[in-house]
Write an enzyme that holds these catalytic residues in place. Structure first.
Site, short mmCIF file in Angstrom:
data_model
loop_
_atom_site.label_atom_id
_atom_site.label_comp_id
_atom_site.label_asym_id
_atom_site.label_seq_id
_atom_site.Cartn_x
_atom_site.Cartn_y
_atom_site.Cartn_z
N GLN A 33 0.97 -0.98 -0.26
CA GLN A 33 0.10 0.06 0.33
C GLN A 33 0.86 1.76 0.07
O GLN A 33 2.26 1.33 0.09
CB GLN A 33 -0.64 0.00 1.69
CG GLN A 33 -2.26 -1.30 1.41
CD GLN A 33 -2.66 -1.52 2.87
OE1 GLN A 33 -3.57 -1.42 2.50
NE2 GLN A 33 -1.86 -2.13 3.78
N GLU A 108 -2.95 -9.46 10.31
CA GLU A 108 -2.57 -8.00 9.44
C GLU A 108 -1.88 -8.00 8.65
O GLU A 108 -0.57 -9.00 8.17
CB GLU A 108 -1.82 -6.57 10.11
CG GLU A 108 -1.37 -5.46 10.15
CD GLU A 108 -2.57 -4.42 9.01
OE1 GLU A 108 -2.28 -4.51 7.84
OE2 GLU A 108 -3.89 -4.12 10.20
N ASP A 140 -2.55 -12.48 5.24
CA ASP A 140 -3.30 -12.12 4.55
C ASP A 140 -4.84 -12.47 5.21
O ASP A 140 -4.76 -14.18 5.59
CB ASP A 140 -3.42 -13.01 2.91
CG ASP A 140 -4.46 -12.31 2.58
OD1 ASP A 140 -4.90 -11.56 1.81
OD2 ASP A 140 -5.34 -13.43 2.39
N GLY A 141 -5.65 -12.04 5.49
CA GLY A 141 -6.34 -12.75 6.05
C GLY A 141 -7.82 -13.59 5.64
O GLY A 141 -8.28 -14.02 6.60
N ASP A 158 -11.81 -5.16 9.64
CA ASP A 158 -11.65 -3.87 10.55
C ASP A 158 -11.04 -3.78 8.06
O ASP A 158 -9.62 -3.47 8.26
CB ASP A 158 -11.11 -2.76 11.25
CG ASP A 158 -10.12 -1.59 10.70
OD1 ASP A 158 -11.48 -1.34 10.09
OD2 ASP A 158 -9.53 -1.24 11.47
N CYS A 159 -11.68 -3.90 7.42
CA CYS A 159 -10.90 -3.30 6.34
C CYS A 159 -11.28 -2.55 5.42
O CYS A 159 -11.77 -1.55 5.79
CB CYS A 159 -11.67 -4.51 4.89
SG CYS A 159 -13.68 -4.20 5.00
N THR A 160 -9.69 -2.11 4.09
CA THR A 160 -10.51 -0.38 4.17
C THR A 160 -11.23 -1.57 2.05
O THR A 160 -12.06 -1.93 2.14
CB THR A 160 -9.06 -0.91 2.94
OG1 THR A 160 -8.37 -2.04 2.06
CG2 THR A 160 -7.95 -0.98 3.55
N PRO A 165 -5.67 -4.83 -1.66
CA PRO A 165 -5.36 -5.37 -0.79
C PRO A 165 -6.71 -5.39 0.02
O PRO A 165 -6.94 -6.98 0.19
CB PRO A 165 -4.53 -4.90 -0.05
CG PRO A 165 -3.88 -4.39 -0.94
CD PRO A 165 -4.61 -3.36 -1.86
#
EC number: 2.5.1.16
Length: 296
Positions: A33, A108, A140-141, A158-160, A165
């Protein structure tokens, strides 16, 4: 008078918002990111990823209180909590305020987020990274929930936004893994964008989650930083009664938890599940899908 530097958010193509920049504290493009933290005179420190504001010191408490206390107090007996994302530490901060919780795992994808947030957004985590109940996993979640043998009482994604990603955290394979990783009576919640402008996100999430959970809905909170104002959170469980707790029960649990919040209270909790008609209409017209493509 010197012209102020302006930072423009790039989430939407045809409209948006800008922030004046007093000072850029940190900027780095990591493997995953493009990260930046700057100071704004009204909002304090602002963090953005890939051109999209993620959090500000001024109003982060609204988002994090609603993402944590709603599912935790609705559950009532949560012992193990999984946070997907949340590298700024504020989700962990709010979860750790519940003393009955025995284990908090945070997954995370980017270790760099955790490192620079501890340094540049210390008020977000407020020392929570030192909580002995906390375990950090850099992974990776999607991979984690599909590989772990652990079970959790509450999972908080709590994702973007579903770009870059964060896109994988809106897929069927992720939702299926989360459903499998919950204990009986467990609750899954996730940020789902500003519904007025990103309604497709809620519709798509509802369609996919409904394959794995018998009770799928949304709740909302007003968060000024997020353009459009009203943030929508996905809610999924196998027990519809958890979404329909009466005010007296929530008031009792809130008092027992000994919480003092700036936005959340039991009445807000109950009211947050009242959804606008345009969203209800959109959800009732979702076409029925036969079968599930786990890659979607």
């Amino acid at each position: 008078m010197s012209q102020k530097e302006l930072w423009y958010e790039t989430l939407h193509a045809n409209f948006g918002q800008y922030f004046s920049v007093e000072n850029v504290l940190y900027r780095e493009k990591t493997e995953h990111q493009d990260l930046v933290i700057f100071e704004n005179p009204e909002l304090g420190r602002v963090m953005a990823l890939d051109g999209v504001v993620q959090t500000t010191e001024r109003d982060e408490f609204i988002y994090h209180e609603m993402m944590t206390h709603v599912p935790l107090l609705a559950h009532g007996q949560a012992k193990k909590v999984l946070i997907i994302g949340g590298g700024d530490g504020a989700m962990l901060r709010e979860v750790s305020r519940h003393k009955n919780i025995e284990q908090i795992t945070m997954v995370e994808i980017d270790a760099g987020v955790v490192e620079f947030c501890r340094q540049y957004l210390p008020n977000h985590s407020a020392g929570a990274y030192d909580d002995p109940r906390f375990k950090l996993v850099i992974d990776d979640g999607v991979n984690f929930v599909n590989q772990t043998t652990e079970k959790f009482d509450v999972i908080i994604s709590d994702c973007t936004d579903p770009i870059g990603p964060g896109e994988s955290l809106f897929t069927s394979v992720f939702y299926e893994g989360c459903a499998r990783s919950l204990n009986e009576g467990g609750i899954f919640v996730a940020q789902n964008g500003v519904c007025f402008l990103q309604q497709d996100e809620a519709v798509n999430s509802h369609n996919k989650l409904s394959h794995y959970f018998s009770d799928v809905s949304f709740y909302q909170a007003a968060i000024p930083t997020y353009y459009g104002g009203i943030m929508t959170f996905a809610w999924a469980t196998q027990n519809p009664a958890l979404r329909q707790l009466d005010l007296a029960t929530l008031q009792n649990r809130f008092a027992q938890a000994g919480l003092a919040c700036r936005y959340y209270n039991p009445a807000i909790h109950v009211g947050s599940f009242a959804l606008p008609q345009y969203l209800l209409d959109a959800l009732t017209t979702i076409p029925k899908v036969i079968g599930v493509d786990s890659s979607e």
